[in-house]
Design an enzyme around this catalytic site. Structure first.
Site, PDB file in Angstrom:
ATOM      1  N   SER A   4     -97.517 -37.527 -85.432  1.00  7.16           N
ATOM      2  CA  SER A   4     -96.213 -36.874 -85.320  1.00  7.16           C
ATOM      3  C   SER A   4     -95.110 -37.922 -85.388  1.00  7.16           C
ATOM      4  CB  SER A   4     -96.118 -36.101 -83.994  1.00  7.16           C
ATOM      5  OG  SER A   4     -94.786 -35.732 -83.728  1.00  7.16           O
ATOM      6  N   THR A  40     -86.029 -34.609 -91.792  1.00 11.21           N
ATOM      7  CA  THR A  40     -85.433 -33.959 -90.616  1.00 11.21           C
ATOM      8  C   THR A  40     -85.912 -34.547 -89.298  1.00 11.21           C
ATOM      9  OG1 THR A  40     -87.125 -32.220 -90.498  1.00 11.21           O
ATOM     10  CG2 THR A  40     -85.181 -31.768 -91.846  1.00 11.21           C
ATOM     11  N   CYS A  89     -89.707 -25.042 -92.070  1.00 14.47           N
ATOM     12  CA  CYS A  89     -88.567 -25.005 -91.157  1.00 14.47           C
ATOM     13  C   CYS A  89     -87.279 -24.789 -91.957  1.00 14.47           C
ATOM     14  CB  CYS A  89     -88.485 -26.320 -90.380  1.00 14.47           C
ATOM     15  SG  CYS A  89     -86.994 -26.467 -89.357  1.00 14.47           S
ATOM     16  N   CYS A  92     -81.288 -32.795 -88.045  1.00 14.22           N
ATOM     17  CA  CYS A  92     -82.010 -31.897 -87.143  1.00 14.22           C
ATOM     18  C   CYS A  92     -81.555 -32.080 -85.698  1.00 14.22           C
ATOM     19  CB  CYS A  92     -83.515 -32.169 -87.257  1.00 14.22           C
ATOM     20  SG  CYS A  92     -84.507 -31.206 -86.104  1.00 14.22           S
ATOM     21  N   CYS A 149     -89.451 -27.198 -80.787  1.00 13.07           N
ATOM     22  CA  CYS A 149     -88.143 -26.860 -81.348  1.00 13.07           C
ATOM     23  C   CYS A 149     -88.251 -25.492 -82.004  1.00 13.07           C
ATOM     24  CB  CYS A 149     -87.721 -27.910 -82.381  1.00 13.07           C
ATOM     25  SG  CYS A 149     -88.830 -27.997 -83.819  1.00 13.07           S
ATOM     26  N   ASN A 198     -91.828 -37.645 -85.033  1.00 14.93           N
ATOM     27  CA  ASN A 198     -90.810 -37.603 -83.973  1.00 14.93           C
ATOM     28  C   ASN A 198     -91.370 -38.045 -82.631  1.00 14.93           C
ATOM     29  OD1 ASN A 198     -91.147 -34.945 -82.116  1.00 14.93           O
ATOM     30  ND2 ASN A 198     -91.824 -34.456 -84.192  1.00 14.93           N
ATOM     31  N   GLU A 223     -93.524 -33.820 -94.950  1.00 16.61           N
ATOM     32  CA  GLU A 223     -92.184 -33.327 -95.249  1.00 16.61           C
ATOM     33  C   GLU A 223     -91.570 -34.098 -96.413  1.00 16.61           C
ATOM     34  OE1 GLU A 223     -87.693 -33.296 -93.443  1.00 16.61           O
ATOM     35  OE2 GLU A 223     -89.342 -33.182 -91.998  1.00 16.61           O
ATOM     36  N   SER A 249     -93.419 -30.894 -81.600  1.00 12.20           N
ATOM     37  CA  SER A 249     -94.582 -30.057 -81.894  1.00 12.20           C
ATOM     38  C   SER A 249     -95.578 -30.010 -80.743  1.00 12.20           C
ATOM     39  CB  SER A 249     -95.279 -30.557 -83.169  1.00 12.20           C
ATOM     40  OG  SER A 249     -95.596 -31.931 -83.062  1.00 12.20           O
ATOM     41  N   HIS A 263     -97.889 -30.777 -86.255  1.00 13.44           N
ATOM     42  CA  HIS A 263     -98.723 -31.921 -85.892  1.00 13.44           C
ATOM     43  C   HIS A 263     -99.104 -31.875 -84.411  1.00 13.44           C
ATOM     44  CE1 HIS A 263     -97.322 -34.490 -89.551  1.00 13.44           C
ATOM     45  NE2 HIS A 263     -98.399 -33.788 -89.815  1.00 13.44           N
TER      46      HIS A 263
END
Length: 332
Positions: A222, A164, A96, A194, A12, A224, A126, A266, A41
């Site tokens: 990670s 996010t 970010c 996000c 991203c 996400n 985060e 990532s 990550h």
């Protein structure tokens, strides 16, 4: 075997910016450049930057006084920023911009006298950074059950913010539980969630109806990437999280006619190619890319690095790589 690549997938804008900040800092200041925590990550990204001269540390006390120090894309607390200033470190913030926006929203809610609730995962960098950026007590909520246990009056002024790497879909039920629990609740517009997280999850949901197996490329730490695998599984498709092609188990795809591939925010596109190469070693592979959102977001670099040229040209875009993979398929 048919292979369908999710669109969008992989890096991203926030991750691209963070990696470029480290690259440009190395060009401008020379090695070593210190990075607090993994910049993103992904072990391949981290190792690539380490080979260029980046040194990754867990705490600032490991950094020599005055050294160039970069804060990761996940963000840091005010305490970490103050510590860097006390030690006279040359700090560069790679947080970010969407995470910074959450910090700003949280501070505004706190200044207005509201109880701030952060929807997120305990222990995530985060989340730790966000909780340390907002004055006063921030209450972490991870699921609907925890909403019911909140020790606040029904009419208390409450505001929520979100990690996010959670999508609108991830947070919808928790926000609904908060709305049912409190009469004076405010929160950010869903458009502030996000975009990259939401887009990648939506692509996996769409892809799941067309494939027999889903391979998610990303790191085990990670958030996400793990969620993408969970969404595939929830959709009834066997789904596996792998770092690269070396982790592919042939048994997963032995009986599959169509394999879907996506990558966390990532995960570099080179790892997608590596997994495809591993599949090709098992037999003929035909690669195509599903239709989907093409992301054009770009985030500005810190002013001190904006004019620094990279030693190597930027990597190919996802679209250019997709075209090359299609050419390889056509050529047999």
């Amino acid at each position: 075997m048919q292979v369908i690549l999710a669109q969008p997938r992989g890096f991203c804008a926030g991750v691209v910016r963070a990696i470029e900040i480290v690259d440009r800092a190395l060009v401008k200041h020379g090695a070593p450049v210190y990075v607090r925590h993994e910049i993103v990550h992904n072990k391949h990204v981290v190792e690539g930057l380490r080979q260029k001269g980046a040194r990754f540390v867990e705490e600032l006390e490991e950094v020599p006084g005055g050294a160039v120090t970069i804060f990761s894309a996940h963000g840091v607390s005010r305490e970490v920023v103050a510590d860097a200033q006390r030690r006279e470190l040359h700090a560069i913030d790679a947080t970010c911009p969407l995470v910074i926006k959450v910090h700003t929203q949280g501070r505004q809610y706190a200044a207005a006298g509201r109880h701030v609730i952060l929807i997120g995962h305990a222990g995530h960098p985060e989340v730790e950074g966000t909780m340390g950026q907002i004055p006063g007590k921030v209450i972490l909520v991870q699921n609907e059950a925890e909403v019911a246990t909140l020790d606040l009056p029904v009419d208390a002024p409450v505001a929520y913010i979100t990690q996010t790497t959670l999508s609108v879909d991830d947070t919808r039920n928790i926000i609904a539980a908060l709305a049912a629990r409190f009469t004076n609740l405010v929160g950010p517009n869903t458009r502030d969630i996000c975009y990259a997280t939401q887009n990648r999850q939506s692509a996996v949901r769409e892809m799941s109806s067309r494939v027999d197996v889903i391979l998610v490329i990303g790191a085990t730490n990670s958030s996400n990437s793990n969620r993408l695998r969970e969404i595939g599984t929830e959709s009834g498709v066997p789904s596996y999280l792998i770092v690269d092609g070396s982790e592919l188990d042939p048994a997963w795809v032995r009986d599959a006619d169509v394999v879907g591939i996506t990558a966390g925010a990532s995960a570099p596109e080179a790892m997608v190619e590596d997994v495809i190469a591993a599949l090709r070693r098992l037999g003929p592979v035909e690669v195509s890319t599903m239709e989907g959102i093409v992301e054009h977001a770009e985030f500005r670099l810190p002013a001190e690095l904006a004019g620094t040229a990279l030693a190597q040209p930027a990597s190919k875009t996802t679209e250019q790589r997709d075209a090359r993979l299609a050419d390889q398929t056509a050529a047999g």
